[in-house]
Design a protein around this motif. Structure first.
Motif, short mmCIF file in Angstrom:
data_model
loop_
_atom_site.label_atom_id
_atom_site.label_comp_id
_atom_site.label_asym_id
_atom_site.label_seq_id
_atom_site.Cartn_x
_atom_site.Cartn_y
_atom_site.Cartn_z
N GLU A 91 0.84 -1.19 0.00
CA GLU A 91 0.00 0.00 0.00
C GLU A 91 0.87 1.24 0.00
O GLU A 91 1.90 1.30 0.68
N LYS A 92 0.46 2.23 -0.78
CA LYS A 92 1.19 3.49 -0.85
C LYS A 92 0.22 4.63 -0.55
O LYS A 92 -0.82 4.74 -1.19
N THR A 93 0.58 5.44 0.43
CA THR A 93 -0.26 6.58 0.81
C THR A 93 0.27 7.84 0.14
O THR A 93 1.45 8.18 0.25
N ILE A 116 -7.00 9.95 -9.24
CA ILE A 116 -5.75 9.22 -9.10
C ILE A 116 -5.18 9.07 -10.51
O ILE A 116 -5.87 8.59 -11.42
N SER A 117 -3.95 9.50 -10.72
CA SER A 117 -3.38 9.49 -12.06
C SER A 117 -1.91 9.10 -12.00
O SER A 117 -1.27 9.14 -10.95
N LEU A 118 -1.39 8.72 -13.16
CA LEU A 118 0.01 8.31 -13.27
C LEU A 118 0.79 9.36 -14.07
O LEU A 118 0.33 9.81 -15.12
N HIS A 119 1.94 9.73 -13.54
CA HIS A 119 2.84 10.65 -14.23
C HIS A 119 4.27 10.16 -14.05
O HIS A 119 4.73 9.98 -12.93
N ASN A 120 4.93 9.93 -15.19
CA ASN A 120 6.30 9.42 -15.18
C ASN A 120 6.43 8.15 -14.33
O ASN A 120 7.40 7.97 -13.58
N GLY A 121 5.42 7.29 -14.44
CA GLY A 121 5.47 6.02 -13.75
C GLY A 121 5.19 6.08 -12.27
O GLY A 121 5.40 5.10 -11.56
N VAL A 137 -8.09 1.00 -5.65
CA VAL A 137 -7.42 1.37 -6.89
C VAL A 137 -5.97 0.95 -6.75
O VAL A 137 -5.30 1.31 -5.77
N LYS A 138 -5.48 0.19 -7.72
CA LYS A 138 -4.12 -0.35 -7.62
C LYS A 138 -3.26 0.13 -8.79
O LYS A 138 -3.75 0.30 -9.91
N TYR A 139 -1.98 0.32 -8.49
CA TYR A 139 -0.97 0.52 -9.53
C TYR A 139 -0.02 -0.66 -9.44
O TYR A 139 0.69 -0.81 -8.45
N LYS A 140 -0.09 -1.52 -10.43
CA LYS A 140 0.61 -2.80 -10.39
C LYS A 140 0.13 -3.60 -9.18
O LYS A 140 -1.05 -3.91 -9.11
N ASP A 141 1.00 -3.88 -8.20
CA ASP A 141 0.58 -4.67 -7.03
C ASP A 141 0.29 -3.80 -5.81
O ASP A 141 0.06 -4.33 -4.72
N THR A 142 0.29 -2.50 -5.98
CA THR A 142 0.19 -1.59 -4.83
C THR A 142 -1.17 -0.91 -4.77
O THR A 142 -1.63 -0.33 -5.75
N SER A 166 4.29 1.05 -20.80
CA SER A 166 4.12 -0.37 -21.03
C SER A 166 2.71 -0.77 -20.64
O SER A 166 1.96 0.01 -20.04
N LYS A 167 2.32 -2.00 -20.95
CA LYS A 167 0.97 -2.48 -20.64
C LYS A 167 0.72 -2.57 -19.14
O LYS A 167 -0.44 -2.57 -18.70
N LYS A 168 1.80 -2.63 -18.34
CA LYS A 168 1.65 -2.73 -16.89
C LYS A 168 1.53 -1.37 -16.22
O LYS A 168 1.16 -1.29 -15.04
N ASP A 169 1.85 -0.31 -16.94
CA ASP A 169 1.82 1.04 -16.36
C ASP A 169 0.41 1.63 -16.44
O ASP A 169 0.20 2.68 -17.07
#
Length: 259
Positions: free
Chosen positions: A23-25, A115-120, A65-70, A43-46
């Motif tokens: 878990e990441k806070t 929740i969004s992804l930026h530069n991984g 909501v998960k990003y990969k396993d987190t 990549s497909k995992k991102d």
């Protein structure tokens, strides 16, 4: 040999259980209007994923909501840290951004986040504007789906999915969200019209322009909306932005103007 094999199985099981509980806070940032939520994964995992959470609440389905396993948790003081959300929705086809509402006892006024992804790396943006309006309890409706790709959030934000954009609506009064019910949008779907007690408040979410068209309470009553097309018509101002005006009684109004 059997002992070694058993140890390997236990290790794998322990590792899998530990991994599933990662878990990441993340501290939520304020919304500025300059955000780009439509990033392309490397990549497909991102990408973000939703995982259903077992809940005793039979009236609502909840998710992590998960990003990969987190699992992503959101910190927004003084509110409790949140990791369980109601009906998350992706904001783009790349699945790198999602809008979520915290699953708690607050109901429709529970906080919304992106929740969004930026530069991984995952980031969180809060969609939260204080309001002390007298009509807040009536006009706070959470996320309203106006079309398949346009949502209205608590009379304060317009969310356009597919391309991952969020726009902040201009308020009549900075201290309170728009104190009226949404009734329609312009033909190009960028000017939103709200019926307040005394007017049609119109605001364009792309240009930030607004018009407050005074009208009688009788004319704006829900039971009289059947005659709306006879009383108002669309026009474009000098900048090409569509707004409503009172119709010329001698003018023939085309139904296509209100589609």
């Amino acid at each position: 040999m059997k002992v070694t094999y058993l140890f390997v199985l236990i290790s794998i099981c322990f590792f899998s259980c530990s991994e599933s509980k990662l878990e990441k806070t993340i501290v939520a940032n304020n919304f500025t209007g300059e955000e780009n939520f439509n990033t392309t994964p490397k990549s497909k995992k991102d990408i973000l994923t939703f995982k259903k959470v077992d809940s005793s609440n039979v009236n609502a389905i909840t998710y992590n909501v998960k990003y990969k396993d987190t699992v992503i948790s959101v910190k927004n003081d003084p509110k409790p840290v949140a990791s369980i959300f109601l009906q998350p929705r992706f904001l783009n086809t790349q699945k790198t951004a999602a809008i979520v509402q915290v699953a708690d006892s607050s109901g429709l006024v529970s906080p919304f986040y992106i929740i969004s992804l930026h530069n991984g790396q995952p980031e969180v943006t809060k969609l939260d504007r204080p309001s002390n309006g007298a009509m807040d309890s009536k006009i706070t409706k959470g996320l309203e789906e106006l079309t398949l790709s346009i949502f209205l959030l608590n009379n304060d934000y317009v969310v356009t999915i597919i391309n991952g954009r969020v726009y902040q609506l201009k308020r009549q009064n900075d201290a309170e969200r728009i104190q009226g019910r949404f009734i329609l949008y312009s033909p190009d779907k960028t000017t939103f019209v709200f019926a307040t007690k005394t007017s049609l408040y119109q605001t364009n979410y792309k240009t930030g322009e607004s018009v407050d068209l005074k009208a009688s309470s009788d004319l704006l009553a829900p039971e009289n909306m059947a005659n709306f097309n006879n009383n108002f018509t669309w026009y474009k101002n000098a900048k090409g932005t569509s707004f409503l005006k009172v119709s010329d009684p001698d003018r023939v109004v085309e139904l296509s103007e209100f589609k």
